[in-house]
Design a protein around this motif. Structure first.
Motif, PDB file in Angstrom:
ATOM      1  N   UNK A 245      25.374  75.450  35.340  1.00  0.00           N
ATOM      2  CA  UNK A 245      23.983  74.600  35.246  1.00  0.00           C
ATOM      3  C   UNK A 245      24.210  73.244  35.725  1.00  0.00           C
ATOM      4  N   UNK A 246      25.242  72.789  36.467  1.00  0.00           N
ATOM      5  CA  UNK A 246      25.313  71.536  36.760  1.00  0.00           C
ATOM      6  C   UNK A 246      25.154  70.760  38.089  1.00  0.00           C
ATOM      7  N   UNK A 247      24.400  71.748  38.786  1.00  0.00           N
ATOM      8  CA  UNK A 247      24.080  71.471  40.169  1.00  0.00           C
ATOM      9  C   UNK A 247      23.058  70.114  40.215  1.00  0.00           C
ATOM     10  N   UNK A 248      21.951  70.233  39.509  1.00  0.00           N
ATOM     11  CA  UNK A 248      21.020  69.037  39.461  1.00  0.00           C
ATOM     12  C   UNK A 248      21.707  67.932  39.074  1.00  0.00           C
ATOM     13  N   UNK A 249      22.456  67.722  38.104  1.00  0.00           N
ATOM     14  CA  UNK A 249      23.374  66.610  37.725  1.00  0.00           C
ATOM     15  C   UNK A 249      24.089  65.975  39.038  1.00  0.00           C
ATOM     16  N   UNK A 250      24.857  67.063  39.513  1.00  0.00           N
ATOM     17  CA  UNK A 250      25.630  66.465  40.799  1.00  0.00           C
ATOM     18  C   UNK A 250      24.763  65.941  41.808  1.00  0.00           C
ATOM     19  N   UNK A 251      23.415  66.484  41.777  1.00  0.00           N
ATOM     20  CA  UNK A 251      22.445  65.855  42.744  1.00  0.00           C
ATOM     21  C   UNK A 251      21.595  64.632  42.465  1.00  0.00           C
ATOM     22  N   UNK A 252      22.107  64.295  41.147  1.00  0.00           N
ATOM     23  CA  UNK A 252      21.154  63.254  40.403  1.00  0.00           C
ATOM     24  C   UNK A 252      21.503  61.873  40.946  1.00  0.00           C
ATOM     25  N   UNK A 253      20.785  60.733  40.476  1.00  0.00           N
ATOM     26  CA  UNK A 253      20.713  59.608  40.698  1.00  0.00           C
ATOM     27  C   UNK A 253      22.448  59.035  40.985  1.00  0.00           C
ATOM     28  N   UNK A 254      23.178  59.197  40.101  1.00  0.00           N
ATOM     29  CA  UNK A 254      24.484  58.493  40.085  1.00  0.00           C
ATOM     30  C   UNK A 254      24.597  57.092  39.674  1.00  0.00           C
TER      31      UNK A 254
END
Length: 178
Positions: A65-74
């Motif tokens: 469930x980490x894909x969204x985090x890796x696509x996030x703002x950073x």
């Protein structure tokens, strides 16, 4: 959940700059690893997808469930193990981690590969740093003789993404158990 995703993305972002180190990876190998990724300059997931050698990492990020985090703002720094690095784990390890009942363990392992912010190989300037990962424990990133992180070698560094940087590593990092 946002913290875990941000951590995973951060770890991935940290991995890319170190991987480009000339001492660790010949120029033609670096170009092979990053050519498709560098032309698109998408987010960390886009860059990893276009590179073609992170299918296991991407499948694990999805299962955790980490894909969204890796696509996030950073911005994030990610130390990204290749498919070969995952294949070097003991037989059955990846299959076990991908099971739904092991999601928390998988998230912890993947988050251990991400740090908040961008760290490039040149930032090390021949020294060792100990950044905190999104999982909590610190990594040992050594820039004295090439670049390494814990027991893994950075084989391609400073792979740019729109939300961070990726360093390609040759081993899967396992967080401390204590």
């Amino acid at each position: 959940m946002k913290a875990i995703l941000a951590a995973a993305a951060a770890a991935l972002a940290f991995a890319a700059p170190l991987a480009a180190s000339a001492k660790e990876c010949p120029q033609e190998r670096r170009a092979q690893l990053t050519s498709a990724a560098m032309t698109s300059r998408g987010d960390i997931v886009d860059v990893a997808s276009s590179a073609g050698q992170f299918q296991t990492l991407l499948a694990a990020a999805k299962a955790a469930g980490l894909v969204e985090a890796l696509q996030g703002r950073g911005p994030l720094t990610v130390f990204a193990p290749t498919d070969a690095a995952f294949n070097a784990l003991p037989a059955g390890t990846v299959d076990r981690l991908l099971r739904p009942e092991n999601r928390a363990e998988l998230r912890r392992i993947l988050s251990y590969h991400v740090i908040q912010g961008e760290v490039f190989a040149a930032d090390l300037d021949g020294r060792t740093v100990r950044p905190r990962t999104l999982a909590g424990p610190r990594l040992s990133v050594d820039g004295r003789q090439g670049v390494s992180v814990n027991n893994a070698r950075v084989v391609a560094a400073d792979v740019d993404a729109s939300n961070g940087v990726i360093h390609v590593i040759d081993r899967v990092l396992l967080p401390p158990t204590h």
